[in-house]
Design a protein around this motif. Structure first.
Motif, short mmCIF file in Angstrom:
data_model
loop_
_atom_site.label_atom_id
_atom_site.label_comp_id
_atom_site.label_asym_id
_atom_site.label_seq_id
_atom_site.Cartn_x
_atom_site.Cartn_y
_atom_site.Cartn_z
N THR A 122 51.47 39.36 39.51
CA THR A 122 50.68 40.40 38.84
C THR A 122 51.01 40.48 37.36
O THR A 122 50.13 40.50 36.51
N ARG A 123 52.29 40.51 37.04
CA ARG A 123 52.72 40.61 35.64
C ARG A 123 52.37 39.36 34.84
O ARG A 123 51.96 39.45 33.69
N ALA A 124 52.57 38.19 35.43
CA ALA A 124 52.29 36.94 34.71
C ALA A 124 50.81 36.81 34.39
O ALA A 124 50.45 36.41 33.27
N LEU A 125 49.95 37.16 35.33
CA LEU A 125 48.51 37.08 35.06
C LEU A 125 48.09 38.08 34.00
O LEU A 125 47.30 37.76 33.11
N ALA A 126 48.64 39.29 34.06
CA ALA A 126 48.32 40.31 33.04
C ALA A 126 48.83 39.87 31.67
O ALA A 126 48.10 39.98 30.67
N ALA A 127 50.04 39.36 31.60
CA ALA A 127 50.61 38.95 30.31
C ALA A 127 49.84 37.80 29.68
O ALA A 127 49.75 37.70 28.46
N ALA A 128 49.24 36.95 30.52
CA ALA A 128 48.47 35.81 30.01
C ALA A 128 47.02 36.17 29.73
O ALA A 128 46.24 35.32 29.32
N GLY A 129 46.67 37.43 29.98
CA GLY A 129 45.28 37.85 29.76
C GLY A 129 44.34 37.38 30.85
O GLY A 129 43.13 37.35 30.66
N LYS A 130 44.87 37.02 32.01
CA LYS A 130 44.05 36.53 33.12
C LYS A 130 43.76 37.60 34.16
O LYS A 130 43.00 37.36 35.09
N GLY A 131 44.37 38.77 34.01
CA GLY A 131 44.22 39.83 35.00
C GLY A 131 42.79 40.27 35.22
O GLY A 131 42.43 40.68 36.31
N SER A 173 40.07 38.17 34.41
CA SER A 173 39.20 37.02 34.64
C SER A 173 39.37 36.38 36.01
O SER A 173 38.50 35.64 36.46
N VAL A 174 40.47 36.65 36.69
CA VAL A 174 40.67 36.18 38.06
C VAL A 174 41.06 37.37 38.93
O VAL A 174 41.52 38.40 38.43
N ASP A 175 40.89 37.23 40.21
CA ASP A 175 41.24 38.29 41.15
C ASP A 175 42.75 38.29 41.35
O ASP A 175 43.28 37.52 42.15
N SER A 176 43.44 39.14 40.60
CA SER A 176 44.91 39.15 40.67
C SER A 176 45.40 39.67 42.01
O SER A 176 46.48 39.28 42.46
N ASP A 177 44.63 40.52 42.68
CA ASP A 177 45.04 40.97 44.02
C ASP A 177 45.04 39.79 45.00
O ASP A 177 45.96 39.64 45.80
N ALA A 178 44.00 38.96 44.92
CA ALA A 178 43.95 37.77 45.78
C ALA A 178 45.09 36.81 45.44
O ALA A 178 45.74 36.27 46.33
N ALA A 179 45.35 36.62 44.15
CA ALA A 179 46.43 35.74 43.72
C ALA A 179 47.77 36.23 44.27
O ALA A 179 48.58 35.44 44.77
N THR A 180 47.99 37.52 44.21
CA THR A 180 49.23 38.12 44.70
C THR A 180 49.36 37.96 46.21
O THR A 180 50.41 37.55 46.72
N LEU A 181 48.29 38.28 46.94
CA LEU A 181 48.31 38.17 48.40
C LEU A 181 48.55 36.73 48.84
O LEU A 181 49.42 36.46 49.67
N LEU A 182 47.79 35.79 48.28
CA LEU A 182 47.90 34.40 48.73
C LEU A 182 49.26 33.80 48.37
O LEU A 182 49.84 33.06 49.17
N ASP A 196 38.76 26.69 34.99
CA ASP A 196 37.97 27.73 35.64
C ASP A 196 38.87 28.61 36.50
O ASP A 196 38.77 28.60 37.71
N GLY A 197 39.79 29.34 35.88
CA GLY A 197 40.64 30.25 36.64
C GLY A 197 42.10 29.92 36.54
O GLY A 197 42.60 29.58 35.47
N VAL A 198 42.78 30.02 37.67
CA VAL A 198 44.21 29.71 37.72
C VAL A 198 44.51 28.87 38.95
O VAL A 198 43.79 28.93 39.96
N TRP A 227 49.26 24.48 47.11
CA TRP A 227 48.60 25.05 45.94
C TRP A 227 47.25 25.65 46.31
O TRP A 227 46.68 25.30 47.34
N PHE A 228 46.82 26.58 45.48
CA PHE A 228 45.46 27.09 45.61
C PHE A 228 44.89 27.38 44.22
O PHE A 228 45.62 27.67 43.28
N HIS A 229 43.59 27.25 44.14
CA HIS A 229 42.86 27.50 42.90
C HIS A 229 41.98 28.72 43.11
O HIS A 229 41.19 28.76 44.06
N LEU A 230 42.14 29.72 42.24
CA LEU A 230 41.24 30.86 42.22
C LEU A 230 40.33 30.70 41.02
O LEU A 230 40.80 30.59 39.90
#
Length: 150
Positions: free
Chosen positions: A38-47, A49-58, A88-90, A140-143
């Motif tokens: 959650t913090r890394a995506l927010a700090a990179a400005g990706k919070g 543009s990508v679903d950070s909840d899905a990133a965190t869960l997965l 296209d995402g992370v 790995w997974f791509h969101l």
């Protein structure tokens, strides 16, 4: 199977590691990975543009699998999480210390009490896969990024 970081070159654009974290392979560390993502995506400005909840869960599902089913869950074992900015995402990689078991398996029995982690990854990620190497496995997974205004 190659991970997108190794096989996804885009002319004129380099993939960039946004952040990484190595944790002890203990169940109580899974919470730490959720906070990290959650913090890394927010700090990179990706919070946004990508679903950070899905990133965190997965990510937490894959880290839990690594701890439960690989050498990473043994004393002194570790799990590494790498977050990569891709066109296209992370891309998120979870790297374990290896297993003598077979390849990661998606269980689709929704009535089972456990074993749904890779099923969630398969359903929620744009792509996913794994790379088995002598020293461990990278799952790995791509969101994909959200559409503008979405």
């Amino acid at each position: 199977m190659e991970t997108p970081v190794r096989s996804w070159p885009v002319p004129g654009r380099r993939n960039a590691v946004l952040d990484s974290l190595t944790i002890p392979g203990r169940p109580e560390q899974v919470r730490r990975t959720r906070t990290f993502v959650t913090r890394a995506l927010a700090a990179a400005g990706k919070g946004d543009s990508v679903d950070s909840d899905a990133a965190t869960l997965l990510t937490s599902e894959l880290v839990t699998n690594a701890i439960r089913h690989t050498a990473s869950g043994r004393p002194a074992g570790t799990v590494t999480i790498v977050i990569v900015d891709v066109p296209d995402g992370v891309l998120i990689e979870v790297i374990d210390e290896g297993s003598s078991a077979g390849t990661p398996v998606v269980r689709s029995d929704l009535l089972a009490q456990n074993g749904h982690g890779l099923y969630l990854v398969q359903q929620m990620a744009a792509q996913w896969g794994f790379l088995r190497e002598p020293g461990g496995t990278t799952v790995w997974f791509h969101l994909a990024g959200r559409a503008e205004g979405g």
